[in-house]
Design an enzyme around this catalytic site. Structure first.
Site, mmCIF file in Angstrom:
data_model
loop_
_atom_site.group_PDB
_atom_site.id
_atom_site.type_symbol
_atom_site.label_atom_id
_atom_site.label_comp_id
_atom_site.label_asym_id
_atom_site.label_seq_id
_atom_site.Cartn_x
_atom_site.Cartn_y
_atom_site.Cartn_z
ATOM 1 N N SER A 290 -48.517 32.823 18.031
ATOM 2 C CA SER A 290 -47.599 32.851 16.896
ATOM 3 C C SER A 290 -48.236 33.208 15.561
ATOM 4 C CB SER A 290 -46.867 31.512 16.779
ATOM 5 O OG SER A 290 -47.778 30.434 16.765
ATOM 6 N N ASP B 239 -46.199 21.951 9.945
ATOM 7 C CA ASP B 239 -46.022 21.636 11.363
ATOM 8 C C ASP B 239 -47.355 21.471 12.080
ATOM 9 O OD1 ASP B 239 -46.919 24.242 11.432
ATOM 10 O OD2 ASP B 239 -45.137 25.057 12.421
ATOM 11 N N HIS C 133 -49.013 26.331 11.991
ATOM 12 C CA HIS C 133 -48.823 27.657 11.399
ATOM 13 C C HIS C 133 -49.195 27.667 9.922
ATOM 14 C CE1 HIS C 133 -45.842 27.507 14.802
ATOM 15 N NE2 HIS C 133 -46.583 28.561 15.112
#
Length: 501
Positions: A35, A254, A257
Protein backbone atom coordinates in the site's frame (compact mmCIF):
# COMPACT_ATOMS: atom_id res chain seq x y z
CA UNK A 1 14.95 -19.12 -51.04
CA UNK A 2 14.75 -15.47 -52.08
CA UNK A 3 11.52 -15.05 -50.15
CA UNK A 4 13.14 -16.39 -46.96
CA UNK A 5 16.16 -14.15 -47.50
CA UNK A 6 13.92 -11.10 -47.85
CA UNK A 7 12.08 -12.05 -44.65
CA UNK A 8 15.35 -12.35 -42.73
CA UNK A 9 16.60 -8.99 -44.05
CA UNK A 10 13.33 -7.24 -43.19
CA UNK A 11 13.41 -8.78 -39.74
CA UNK A 12 16.93 -7.48 -39.21
CA UNK A 13 15.87 -4.00 -40.33
CA UNK A 14 12.88 -4.22 -38.00
CA UNK A 15 15.09 -5.12 -35.07
CA UNK A 16 17.57 -2.40 -35.90
CA UNK A 17 14.73 0.12 -36.17
CA UNK A 18 13.31 -0.87 -32.79
CA UNK A 19 16.74 -0.59 -31.24
CA UNK A 20 17.24 2.80 -32.85
CA UNK A 21 14.04 4.06 -31.17
CA UNK A 22 15.45 3.43 -27.69
CA UNK A 23 16.31 6.76 -26.08
CA UNK A 24 19.31 6.40 -23.74
CA UNK A 25 18.11 9.54 -21.97
CA UNK A 26 14.76 8.02 -21.01
CA UNK A 27 15.39 6.49 -17.58
CA UNK A 28 12.82 3.91 -16.49
CA UNK A 29 12.32 2.65 -12.94
CA UNK A 30 10.27 -0.38 -11.90
CA UNK A 31 8.26 0.14 -8.70
CA UNK A 32 6.46 -2.58 -6.77
CA UNK A 33 5.17 -3.37 -3.31
CA UNK A 34 2.06 -2.95 -1.19
CA UNK A 35 0.00 0.00 0.00
CA UNK A 36 2.75 2.56 0.64
CA UNK A 37 4.01 1.97 -2.90
CA UNK A 38 0.45 1.89 -4.19
CA UNK A 39 -0.24 5.24 -2.49
CA UNK A 40 -2.51 5.49 0.54
CA UNK A 41 -2.74 9.27 1.03
CA UNK A 42 -5.34 11.40 -0.69
CA UNK A 43 -3.52 13.66 -3.16
CA UNK A 44 -3.78 17.35 -2.33
CA UNK A 45 -4.00 20.30 -4.71
CA UNK A 46 -0.21 20.72 -4.72
CA UNK A 47 0.21 17.15 -6.00
CA UNK A 48 -1.57 17.95 -9.27
CA UNK A 49 0.36 21.14 -9.92
CA UNK A 50 3.52 21.71 -11.98
CA UNK A 51 4.16 18.07 -12.86
CA UNK A 52 6.97 18.18 -15.42
CA UNK A 53 6.03 16.41 -18.67
CA UNK A 54 9.48 14.78 -18.51
CA UNK A 55 8.14 12.64 -15.65
CA UNK A 56 5.97 9.89 -17.11
CA UNK A 57 4.03 6.86 -15.89
CA UNK A 58 3.24 3.73 -17.89
CA UNK A 59 -0.34 2.68 -17.27
CA UNK A 60 -0.22 -0.91 -16.02
CA UNK A 61 -4.02 -1.27 -16.10
CA UNK A 62 -6.79 0.55 -17.93
CA UNK A 63 -8.10 3.70 -16.21
CA UNK A 64 -11.43 5.43 -16.82
CA UNK A 65 -10.79 8.47 -14.60
CA UNK A 66 -8.37 9.77 -15.69
CA UNK A 67 -8.68 8.10 -19.09
CA UNK A 68 -5.60 5.92 -19.59
CA UNK A 69 -4.92 2.77 -21.61
CA UNK A 70 -2.67 -0.01 -20.36
CA UNK A 71 0.74 0.02 -22.03
CA UNK A 72 0.76 3.75 -22.85
CA UNK A 73 2.81 6.56 -21.35
CA UNK A 74 1.26 9.59 -19.64
CA UNK A 75 2.45 12.59 -17.65
CA UNK A 76 2.74 11.25 -14.09
CA UNK A 77 -0.06 12.98 -12.21
CA UNK A 78 -1.60 10.84 -9.46
CA UNK A 79 -2.84 8.18 -9.25
CA UNK A 80 0.05 6.24 -10.79
CA UNK A 81 -1.01 2.68 -9.94
CA UNK A 82 -4.71 2.11 -10.48
CA UNK A 83 -7.84 4.19 -10.49
CA UNK A 84 -8.74 4.97 -6.89
CA UNK A 85 -5.22 4.67 -5.49
CA UNK A 86 -3.53 7.68 -3.90
CA UNK A 87 -0.26 9.49 -3.46
CA UNK A 88 2.72 7.17 -2.96
CA UNK A 89 6.50 7.22 -2.88
CA UNK A 90 6.88 6.99 -6.69
CA UNK A 91 5.24 10.38 -7.25
CA UNK A 92 7.92 12.55 -5.70
CA UNK A 93 10.66 10.12 -6.63
CA UNK A 94 10.09 10.94 -10.28
CA UNK A 95 9.54 14.65 -9.72
CA UNK A 96 12.80 14.93 -7.81
CA UNK A 97 14.68 12.96 -10.44
CA UNK A 98 13.70 15.19 -13.35
CA UNK A 99 14.29 18.31 -11.25
CA UNK A 100 17.92 17.30 -10.76
CA UNK A 101 18.72 15.63 -14.08
CA UNK A 102 19.69 17.42 -17.31
CA UNK A 103 16.79 18.81 -19.33
CA UNK A 104 17.30 16.23 -22.09
CA UNK A 105 16.63 13.38 -19.63
CA UNK A 106 13.12 12.05 -18.95
CA UNK A 107 12.07 9.63 -16.21
CA UNK A 108 9.36 7.00 -16.38
CA UNK A 109 7.92 4.77 -13.67
CA UNK A 110 6.19 1.43 -13.96
CA UNK A 111 4.27 1.01 -10.71
CA UNK A 112 2.63 -2.34 -9.93
CA UNK A 113 1.48 -2.45 -6.31
CA UNK A 114 -1.27 -4.07 -4.25
CA UNK A 115 -2.26 -2.76 -0.85
CA UNK A 116 -2.18 -5.57 1.71
CA UNK A 117 -0.22 -8.10 -0.33
CA UNK A 118 2.55 -10.25 1.04
CA UNK A 119 5.81 -10.47 -0.89
CA UNK A 120 4.57 -13.86 -2.11
CA UNK A 121 2.15 -11.94 -4.31
CA UNK A 122 5.12 -11.16 -6.60
CA UNK A 123 6.57 -14.70 -6.59
CA UNK A 124 5.25 -16.61 -9.59
CA UNK A 125 5.78 -19.99 -7.95
CA UNK A 126 3.69 -18.95 -4.95
CA UNK A 127 1.10 -16.44 -6.15
CA UNK A 128 -1.61 -18.97 -7.17
CA UNK A 129 -1.52 -20.70 -3.79
CA UNK A 130 -1.43 -17.35 -2.05
CA UNK A 131 -4.58 -16.14 -3.81
CA UNK A 132 -6.29 -19.50 -3.18
CA UNK A 133 -5.57 -19.16 0.54
CA UNK A 134 -7.43 -15.84 0.81
CA UNK A 135 -10.69 -15.85 2.77
CA UNK A 136 -13.97 -14.23 1.79
CA UNK A 137 -12.96 -11.29 3.97
CA UNK A 138 -10.10 -10.64 1.56
CA UNK A 139 -12.20 -10.25 -1.59
CA UNK A 140 -10.89 -6.68 -1.83
CA UNK A 141 -7.37 -8.10 -2.15
CA UNK A 142 -8.50 -10.67 -4.69
CA UNK A 143 -9.88 -7.80 -6.76
CA UNK A 144 -6.49 -6.09 -6.68
CA UNK A 145 -4.87 -9.26 -8.01
CA UNK A 146 -7.58 -9.69 -10.67
CA UNK A 147 -6.64 -6.25 -12.05
CA UNK A 148 -3.23 -7.80 -12.89
CA UNK A 149 -4.73 -11.04 -14.23
CA UNK A 150 -3.68 -12.72 -10.93
CA UNK A 151 0.01 -12.39 -11.76
CA UNK A 152 1.44 -8.98 -10.77
CA UNK A 153 4.99 -10.07 -11.52
CA UNK A 154 4.12 -10.98 -15.12
CA UNK A 155 2.29 -7.69 -15.56
CA UNK A 156 5.35 -5.81 -14.33
CA UNK A 157 7.63 -7.71 -16.74
CA UNK A 158 5.23 -7.24 -19.67
CA UNK A 159 5.09 -3.50 -19.03
CA UNK A 160 8.86 -3.33 -18.56
CA UNK A 161 9.37 -4.94 -21.97
CA UNK A 162 7.16 -2.26 -23.51
CA UNK A 163 9.26 0.37 -21.74
CA UNK A 164 12.47 -1.18 -23.06
CA UNK A 165 11.32 -0.39 -26.59
CA UNK A 166 11.81 3.33 -25.88
CA UNK A 167 13.86 3.66 -22.70
CA UNK A 168 16.48 2.12 -20.44
CA UNK A 169 15.68 0.49 -17.10
CA UNK A 170 17.86 2.24 -14.53
CA UNK A 171 16.65 0.84 -11.21
CA UNK A 172 13.99 -0.87 -9.11
CA UNK A 173 12.06 0.61 -6.18
CA UNK A 174 10.42 -1.57 -3.52
CA UNK A 175 8.22 -0.65 -0.59
CA UNK A 176 6.71 -3.72 1.03
CA UNK A 177 6.99 -5.67 4.25
CA UNK A 178 4.10 -4.79 6.53
CA UNK A 179 2.30 -7.99 5.54
CA UNK A 180 5.53 -9.98 6.12
CA UNK A 181 6.33 -8.13 9.33
CA UNK A 182 9.58 -9.30 10.96
CA UNK A 183 9.87 -12.45 8.81
CA UNK A 184 13.58 -13.19 8.69
CA UNK A 185 13.42 -14.87 5.26
CA UNK A 186 11.91 -11.78 3.63
CA UNK A 187 15.24 -10.54 2.15
CA UNK A 188 15.77 -13.91 0.45
CA UNK A 189 12.32 -13.69 -1.13
CA UNK A 190 13.07 -10.18 -2.34
CA UNK A 191 16.33 -11.47 -3.80
CA UNK A 192 14.44 -14.16 -5.73
CA UNK A 193 12.18 -11.53 -7.31
CA UNK A 194 15.04 -9.14 -8.02
CA UNK A 195 17.21 -11.83 -9.67
CA UNK A 196 14.26 -13.01 -11.74
CA UNK A 197 13.61 -9.45 -13.00
CA UNK A 198 17.25 -9.10 -13.98
CA UNK A 199 17.14 -12.37 -15.93
CA UNK A 200 13.73 -11.95 -17.54
CA UNK A 201 14.50 -8.42 -18.73
CA UNK A 202 18.06 -9.11 -19.84
CA UNK A 203 19.54 -6.61 -17.41
CA UNK A 204 22.94 -6.33 -15.77
CA UNK A 205 22.52 -6.27 -11.99
CA UNK A 206 25.53 -3.98 -11.64
CA UNK A 207 23.63 -1.34 -13.65
CA UNK A 208 20.24 -1.75 -11.93
CA UNK A 209 20.28 -0.85 -8.23
CA UNK A 210 17.47 -1.89 -5.89
CA UNK A 211 16.10 0.74 -3.49
CA UNK A 212 14.11 -0.57 -0.53
CA UNK A 213 12.16 1.76 1.73
CA UNK A 214 11.67 1.37 5.47
CA UNK A 215 8.23 1.00 7.00
CA UNK A 216 6.82 3.62 9.38
CA UNK A 217 9.21 3.69 12.32
CA UNK A 218 8.17 2.58 15.80
CA UNK A 219 8.95 5.99 17.29
CA UNK A 220 6.38 7.44 14.87
CA UNK A 221 3.78 4.93 16.06
CA UNK A 222 4.47 2.38 13.32
CA UNK A 223 3.00 -1.06 14.02
CA UNK A 224 5.57 -2.71 11.75
CA UNK A 225 8.60 -0.66 12.75
CA UNK A 226 10.34 -3.85 13.85
CA UNK A 227 10.50 -4.97 10.23
CA UNK A 228 13.10 -2.29 9.56
CA UNK A 229 15.69 -4.48 11.27
CA UNK A 230 14.90 -7.10 8.59
CA UNK A 231 15.05 -4.53 5.79
CA UNK A 232 18.48 -3.49 7.08
CA UNK A 233 19.79 -6.90 5.95
CA UNK A 234 18.93 -6.30 2.28
CA UNK A 235 22.35 -4.86 1.27
CA UNK A 236 24.11 -7.94 2.69
CA UNK A 237 21.85 -10.23 0.65
CA UNK A 238 21.54 -8.29 -2.60
CA UNK A 239 24.61 -6.47 -4.00
CA UNK A 240 23.87 -3.01 -5.38
CA UNK A 241 20.91 -2.47 -3.04
CA UNK A 242 20.18 0.45 -0.73
CA UNK A 243 17.86 1.06 2.22
CA UNK A 244 15.82 4.29 2.21
CA UNK A 245 15.24 5.69 5.69
CA UNK A 246 11.79 6.64 6.99
CA UNK A 247 13.21 8.50 10.00
CA UNK A 248 11.08 11.40 11.28
CA UNK A 249 8.29 10.76 8.79
CA UNK A 250 4.82 10.93 10.30
CA UNK A 251 2.11 8.34 9.73
CA UNK A 252 -1.55 9.09 9.19
CA UNK A 253 -2.64 7.57 12.49
CA UNK A 254 -3.27 3.93 11.52
CA UNK A 255 0.30 2.88 12.32
CA UNK A 256 0.92 1.68 8.75
CA UNK A 257 0.67 4.46 6.20
CA UNK A 258 2.53 7.70 5.76
CA UNK A 259 0.88 11.09 5.48
CA UNK A 260 0.85 12.87 2.12
CA UNK A 261 3.67 15.13 3.35
CA UNK A 262 5.70 12.08 4.38
CA UNK A 263 5.17 10.37 1.02
CA UNK A 264 6.59 13.45 -0.64
CA UNK A 265 9.72 13.34 1.48
CA UNK A 266 10.08 9.54 1.25
CA UNK A 267 9.92 9.77 -2.55
CA UNK A 268 12.57 12.47 -2.49
CA UNK A 269 14.79 10.25 -0.35
CA UNK A 270 14.54 7.43 -2.89
CA UNK A 271 15.54 9.93 -5.59
CA UNK A 272 18.40 11.39 -3.56
CA UNK A 273 19.93 7.92 -3.25
CA UNK A 274 19.43 7.14 -6.94
CA UNK A 275 20.94 10.47 -7.96
CA UNK A 276 23.92 10.04 -5.66
CA UNK A 277 24.87 6.96 -7.68
CA UNK A 278 25.09 9.32 -10.68
CA UNK A 279 27.29 11.70 -8.67
CA UNK A 280 24.44 14.20 -8.37
CA UNK A 281 23.85 15.69 -4.93
CA UNK A 282 20.16 16.59 -4.62
CA UNK A 283 18.73 18.98 -2.07
CA UNK A 284 15.45 17.67 -0.71
CA UNK A 285 12.76 18.85 1.71
CA UNK A 286 13.80 17.07 4.87
CA UNK A 287 11.57 17.68 7.92
CA UNK A 288 12.95 20.36 10.17
CA UNK A 289 14.18 19.45 13.62
CA UNK A 290 11.70 20.89 16.08
CA UNK A 291 13.34 22.61 19.07
CA UNK A 292 12.47 21.32 22.53
CA UNK A 293 11.62 24.32 24.66
CA UNK A 294 11.27 24.86 28.37
CA UNK A 295 9.59 27.46 30.54
CA UNK A 296 7.10 29.94 29.16
CA UNK A 297 6.60 30.16 25.41
CA UNK A 298 5.57 32.78 22.90
CA UNK A 299 4.75 33.05 19.21
CA UNK A 300 7.67 32.67 16.83
CA UNK A 301 6.88 31.99 13.13
CA UNK A 302 3.34 32.62 11.88
CA UNK A 303 2.14 30.48 8.96
CA UNK A 304 0.05 31.85 6.11
CA UNK A 305 -0.70 28.72 4.06
CA UNK A 306 -1.09 24.97 4.39
CA UNK A 307 1.85 24.48 2.05
CA UNK A 308 4.06 26.56 4.31
CA UNK A 309 3.14 24.38 7.28
CA UNK A 310 3.88 21.07 5.56
CA UNK A 311 4.97 18.61 8.25
CA UNK A 312 5.89 21.27 10.81
CA UNK A 313 4.37 21.26 14.27
CA UNK A 314 2.34 24.32 15.18
CA UNK A 315 0.36 25.84 18.03
CA UNK A 316 -3.26 26.98 17.60
CA UNK A 317 -3.46 30.50 18.98
CA UNK A 318 -6.22 33.09 19.04
CA UNK A 319 -4.26 36.33 19.02
CA UNK A 320 -7.36 38.47 19.41
CA UNK A 321 -8.25 36.77 22.69
CA UNK A 322 -4.65 35.96 23.69
CA UNK A 323 -5.58 32.30 24.14
CA UNK A 324 -4.31 28.94 22.85
CA UNK A 325 -5.46 25.32 22.57
CA UNK A 326 -3.58 22.72 24.63
CA UNK A 327 -3.63 19.48 26.63
CA UNK A 328 -3.04 20.22 30.28
CA UNK A 329 -1.87 16.87 31.68
CA UNK A 330 -1.70 13.16 30.93
CA UNK A 331 -3.06 12.44 34.40
CA UNK A 332 -5.59 15.25 34.76
CA UNK A 333 -8.42 14.78 32.25
CA UNK A 334 -6.11 14.00 29.31
CA UNK A 335 -8.98 13.84 26.80
CA UNK A 336 -10.09 17.37 27.63
CA UNK A 337 -9.31 20.25 25.32
CA UNK A 338 -8.12 23.25 27.28
CA UNK A 339 -8.38 26.73 25.82
CA UNK A 340 -6.93 29.41 28.00
CA UNK A 341 -4.80 32.54 28.21
CA UNK A 342 -1.19 32.50 27.07
CA UNK A 343 0.20 32.39 30.62
CA UNK A 344 -1.65 29.10 31.20
CA UNK A 345 -1.54 27.59 27.73
CA UNK A 346 1.89 28.49 26.40
CA UNK A 347 4.06 26.81 28.96
CA UNK A 348 6.24 23.73 28.70
CA UNK A 349 4.61 22.43 31.88
CA UNK A 350 1.59 21.36 29.83
CA UNK A 351 1.37 17.95 28.20
CA UNK A 352 0.92 19.26 24.67
CA UNK A 353 0.42 22.45 22.74
CA UNK A 354 1.55 21.36 19.26
CA UNK A 355 -0.43 19.96 16.34
CA UNK A 356 0.37 18.62 12.87
CA UNK A 357 -1.73 18.20 9.75
CA UNK A 358 -2.56 14.74 8.42
CA UNK A 359 -4.56 14.20 5.26
CA UNK A 360 -8.15 13.27 6.03
CA UNK A 361 -10.30 10.64 4.31
CA UNK A 362 -12.09 13.19 2.12
CA UNK A 363 -10.80 15.75 -0.36
CA UNK A 364 -9.24 18.81 1.24
CA UNK A 365 -9.83 17.53 4.78
CA UNK A 366 -7.39 16.97 7.62
CA UNK A 367 -6.90 15.30 10.95
CA UNK A 368 -5.19 17.46 13.56
CA UNK A 369 -2.79 15.21 15.43
CA UNK A 370 -1.59 16.40 18.84
CA UNK A 371 2.06 16.43 19.87
CA UNK A 372 3.81 16.72 23.21
CA UNK A 373 6.30 19.42 24.12
CA UNK A 374 9.18 17.19 22.99
CA UNK A 375 7.46 16.82 19.60
CA UNK A 376 6.58 13.17 20.17
CA UNK A 377 2.97 12.17 19.41
CA UNK A 378 0.61 12.74 22.33
CA UNK A 379 -0.71 9.44 23.67
CA UNK A 380 -2.62 8.59 26.80
CA UNK A 381 -3.56 4.98 26.07
CA UNK A 382 -1.48 2.15 24.54
CA UNK A 383 0.53 4.40 22.24
CA UNK A 384 -2.57 5.43 20.29
CA UNK A 385 -2.28 8.74 18.50
CA UNK A 386 -4.51 11.57 19.69
CA UNK A 387 -6.57 13.91 17.49
CA UNK A 388 -8.64 17.05 17.88
CA UNK A 389 -12.29 16.03 17.86
CA UNK A 390 -15.68 17.64 18.22
CA UNK A 391 -18.68 15.69 19.47
CA UNK A 392 -20.94 16.85 22.28
CA UNK A 393 -17.94 18.99 23.20
CA UNK A 394 -14.38 19.34 21.91
CA UNK A 395 -11.82 16.84 23.15
CA UNK A 396 -8.91 14.66 22.11
CA UNK A 397 -9.83 11.20 20.78
CA UNK A 398 -7.84 8.05 20.07
CA UNK A 399 -7.52 5.86 17.04
CA UNK A 400 -8.69 6.07 13.44
CA UNK A 401 -11.42 4.63 11.26
CA UNK A 402 -11.80 0.91 11.81
CA UNK A 403 -11.21 1.08 15.57
CA UNK A 404 -13.81 1.39 18.29
CA UNK A 405 -13.28 5.14 18.02
CA UNK A 406 -13.76 5.16 14.26
CA UNK A 407 -17.08 6.95 14.42
CA UNK A 408 -15.51 9.75 16.44
CA UNK A 409 -12.77 10.14 13.89
CA UNK A 410 -15.04 9.97 10.88
CA UNK A 411 -17.75 12.24 12.19
CA UNK A 412 -15.95 14.49 14.63
CA UNK A 413 -12.25 14.74 13.89
CA UNK A 414 -12.33 15.48 10.18
CA UNK A 415 -11.71 19.17 9.55
CA UNK A 416 -11.65 21.60 6.68
CA UNK A 417 -8.66 23.84 7.40
CA UNK A 418 -8.91 27.13 5.57
CA UNK A 419 -6.80 30.27 5.53
CA UNK A 420 -7.59 33.84 4.57
CA UNK A 421 -6.00 37.13 5.52
CA UNK A 422 -7.63 36.97 8.96
CA UNK A 423 -6.05 33.61 9.87
CA UNK A 424 -6.91 29.90 9.88
CA UNK A 425 -10.38 28.55 10.57
CA UNK A 426 -11.42 25.00 11.46
CA UNK A 427 -14.73 23.74 10.13
CA UNK A 428 -15.97 20.34 11.24
CA UNK A 429 -17.11 18.05 8.46
CA UNK A 430 -19.55 16.48 10.91
CA UNK A 431 -21.39 19.68 11.88
CA UNK A 432 -20.50 22.01 9.02
CA UNK A 433 -19.82 24.60 11.72
CA UNK A 434 -16.68 26.19 13.12
CA UNK A 435 -14.43 25.33 16.06
CA UNK A 436 -14.05 28.09 18.62
CA UNK A 437 -13.01 26.73 22.04
CA UNK A 438 -13.77 23.78 24.34
CA UNK A 439 -17.40 23.60 23.19
CA UNK A 440 -18.77 21.66 20.25
CA UNK A 441 -17.95 23.03 16.81
CA UNK A 442 -21.33 24.60 16.17
CA UNK A 443 -20.53 28.22 15.45
CA UNK A 444 -21.99 29.67 12.28
CA UNK A 445 -19.18 32.17 11.85
CA UNK A 446 -15.48 31.24 11.74
CA UNK A 447 -13.07 31.95 14.56
CA UNK A 448 -9.68 32.91 13.17
CA UNK A 449 -6.60 31.29 14.67
CA UNK A 450 -2.90 31.82 14.16
CA UNK A 451 -1.00 28.62 13.41
CA UNK A 452 2.55 29.25 14.58
CA UNK A 453 5.76 27.83 15.94
CA UNK A 454 6.87 28.75 19.45
CA UNK A 455 10.02 29.99 21.11
CA UNK A 456 11.13 30.59 24.66
CA UNK A 457 9.44 33.67 26.04
CA UNK A 458 11.45 36.77 26.84
CA UNK A 459 10.50 39.65 29.12
CA UNK A 460 12.04 42.22 26.81
CA UNK A 461 15.09 42.62 29.08
CA UNK A 462 18.41 41.12 28.03
CA UNK A 463 21.39 40.39 30.23
CA UNK A 464 24.61 42.29 29.53
CA UNK A 465 27.29 39.59 29.63
CA UNK A 466 30.36 41.45 28.34
CA UNK A 467 31.76 44.98 28.43
CA UNK A 468 32.74 44.41 24.78
CA UNK A 469 29.13 44.45 23.57
CA UNK A 470 28.57 46.88 20.72
CA UNK A 471 27.27 50.14 22.20
CA UNK A 472 27.92 52.37 19.20
CA UNK A 473 24.68 54.28 19.78
CA UNK A 474 25.37 54.86 23.48
CA UNK A 475 23.76 53.72 26.72
CA UNK A 476 20.69 55.48 28.07
CA UNK A 477 18.65 55.18 31.24
CA UNK A 478 14.89 54.71 31.13
CA UNK A 479 14.42 58.50 31.14
CA UNK A 480 16.43 58.75 27.92
CA UNK A 481 19.58 60.26 29.46
CA UNK A 482 22.97 59.10 28.17
CA UNK A 483 24.97 57.17 30.79
CA UNK A 484 28.76 56.90 30.59
CA UNK A 485 29.36 54.43 33.44
CA UNK A 486 26.18 52.41 34.08
CA UNK A 487 25.68 50.85 37.50
CA UNK A 488 23.24 48.05 38.29
CA UNK A 489 19.87 48.52 36.64
CA UNK A 490 17.95 48.53 33.38
CA UNK A 491 19.24 50.61 30.44
CA UNK A 492 18.55 51.12 26.74
CA UNK A 493 21.43 49.86 24.55
CA UNK A 494 21.09 50.04 20.75
CA UNK A 495 17.34 50.30 21.10
CA UNK A 496 17.02 47.29 23.45
CA UNK A 497 16.40 46.99 27.15
CA UNK A 498 19.34 45.36 28.92
CA UNK A 499 19.97 44.44 32.52
CA UNK A 500 23.33 45.38 34.05
CA UNK A 501 24.04 43.16 37.04
Amino acid sequence: MRKYLLTIVLSCFSLLGAQADVDPNFYVYLCFGQSNMEGNATPEAIDYQNVDARFKMLACVDFTDPQRTMGNWYTATPPLVRQGTGLGVADYFGRTMVKNLPENVSVGVIDVALGGTKIEGFMQEKVADYIASMTSNENWLKNYFAAYNNDPYKRMVDMAKIAQQTGVIKGILLHQGESNNCQEDWPQKVKTIYNRLITDLGLNAADVPLFVGETVRSEEGGYCGGHNSVIANIPSVIPNSYVISSANLAQKGDGLHFTAASYRIMGQRYAKQALSLMNIEAEIDEPQEEPVLSGDLEIDQRFTSLEEIGTKHFAIVNEEEHKAVYCKSLTENPQFIYYDTYDKALTANNAAVYFALEAGPYDNTYFLKAYKMDHQPLSFWQNSSVYLNTGNFSCFVLGLEGTQYGQDIQDGAVWYVEYDNKGFSLKSKATGKYFKDTGKAENANPTYFTFCTLKAATNGIEDVRSKKEDVRNGIFDLQGRRVAQPTKGVYIVNGRKVLVR
